[in-house]
Design a protein around this motif. Structure first.
Motif, PDB file in Angstrom:
ATOM      1  N   CYS A  16       0.820  -1.316   0.133  1.00  0.00           N
ATOM      2  CA  CYS A  16      -0.031  -0.056   0.005  1.00  0.00           C
ATOM      3  C   CYS A  16       0.745   1.180  -0.155  1.00  0.00           C
ATOM      4  O   CYS A  16       2.118   1.204   0.391  1.00  0.00           O
ATOM      5  CB  CYS A  16      -0.929   0.170   1.272  1.00  0.00           C
ATOM      6  N   VAL A  66       0.790   5.850   0.489  1.00  0.00           N
ATOM      7  CA  VAL A  66       0.067   7.103   0.555  1.00  0.00           C
ATOM      8  C   VAL A  66       0.483   8.031  -0.726  1.00  0.00           C
ATOM      9  O   VAL A  66       1.766   8.352  -0.877  1.00  0.00           O
ATOM     10  CB  VAL A  66       0.613   7.719   1.712  1.00  0.00           C
ATOM     11  N   ILE A  83      -4.925   6.412  -0.473  1.00  0.00           N
ATOM     12  CA  ILE A  83      -4.319   5.432  -0.277  1.00  0.00           C
ATOM     13  C   ILE A  83      -4.564   4.484  -1.575  1.00  0.00           C
ATOM     14  O   ILE A  83      -5.653   4.269  -1.984  1.00  0.00           O
ATOM     15  CB  ILE A  83      -4.746   4.675   1.041  1.00  0.00           C
ATOM     16  N   ALA A  91      -8.616  -0.234   0.545  1.00  0.00           N
ATOM     17  CA  ALA A  91      -8.248   0.796   1.233  1.00  0.00           C
ATOM     18  C   ALA A  91      -9.426   1.758   1.692  1.00  0.00           C
ATOM     19  O   ALA A  91      -9.502   2.680   2.498  1.00  0.00           O
ATOM     20  CB  ALA A  91      -6.968   1.657   0.753  1.00  0.00           C
ATOM     21  N   LEU A 131       1.356   4.759   6.917  1.00  0.00           N
ATOM     22  CA  LEU A 131       0.633   3.364   6.853  1.00  0.00           C
ATOM     23  C   LEU A 131       1.588   2.577   7.493  1.00  0.00           C
ATOM     24  O   LEU A 131       2.891   2.553   7.616  1.00  0.00           O
ATOM     25  CB  LEU A 131       0.766   2.941   5.417  1.00  0.00           C
ATOM     26  N   ALA A 186      -3.835   2.625   8.581  1.00  0.00           N
ATOM     27  CA  ALA A 186      -3.438   4.093   8.248  1.00  0.00           C
ATOM     28  C   ALA A 186      -3.631   5.211   9.365  1.00  0.00           C
ATOM     29  O   ALA A 186      -4.647   5.105  10.275  1.00  0.00           O
ATOM     30  CB  ALA A 186      -4.262   4.376   6.913  1.00  0.00           C
TER      31      ALA A 186
END
Length: 196
Positions: free
Chosen positions: A156, A158, A164, A177, A185, A194
């Motif tokens: 994942c 940001v 996300i 997400a 994260l 998160a």
């Protein structure tokens, strides 16, 4: 400053840019296999996978070490890496801003925010059409990225607008997400959290 935890090891980052790893070093993930007189790079960020570790140096370069059977140490080979070695595919780019270690893969965001991943990609965790990558590959359709987190089979990020983006294994909802935003994260084996 921070601790990164792998399956059987952990790496700790101190205020002076030094790091120390402890636990199992069976695959070189402690990074202690330096030649006499050599010293590890000073780092500002550190990440740990199952049996590999990576760090971002103070000048924004990326080094990895440890298990490398599917390229998770970012080297164009599959030999164990016993001491920190620069990831040459992105080492020439200073300003690497984030690094994450998954089970058998790693990802980093370069200075321009583009995310790159390497290692095992059998569940799509590299964000590229590859079952395995011995060197970093760019992640398609994601970015610019300011933070990354990786689990066993998912990754994942940001993005610069704080949305996300996730990719990889979905069987436990790892890549769902939602519509929230985040600044930081953290991922476990099959989940991600998160901070909004």
């Amino acid at each position: 400053l921070s601790v990164a935890v792998g399956e059987d090891h952990r790496c700790m980052l101190n205020l002076g840019g030094g790091f120390a790893c402890s636990g199992s070093g069976a695959s070189g993930q402690l990074g202690t296999g330096l030649l006499p007189g050599a010293s590890p790079p000073a780092v500002v960020d550190v990440a740990a996978g199952a049996a590999h570790s990576c760090g971002v140096s103070v000048d924004g370069r990326l080094a990895c070490w440890g298990g490398n059977e599917v390229g998770q140490a970012g080297q164009d080979a599959t030999d164990e890496v016993l001491a920190p070695v620069w990831v040459e595919a992105i080492a020439g780019v200073t300003g690497v801003r984030a690094v994450a270690g998954g089970r058998y893969h790693g990802c980093a965001a370069r200075a321009d925010g583009t995310p790159w991943c390497w290692g095992a990609g059998d569940a799509g965790q590299l964000g590229a059409v590859a079952d395995e990558a011995l060197e970093p590959l760019p992640v398609a359709d994601v970015g610019p990225v300011v933070d990354l987190a990786a689990g066993y089979l998912h990754t994942c990020a940001v993005q610069s607008d704080h949305t996300i983006a996730c990719w990889g294994e979905t069987t436990s909802g790892q890549t769902k997400a939602g519509s929230g935003t985040a600044t930081v994260l953290a991922s476990g084996a099959n989940h991600t959290c998160a901070l909004d």
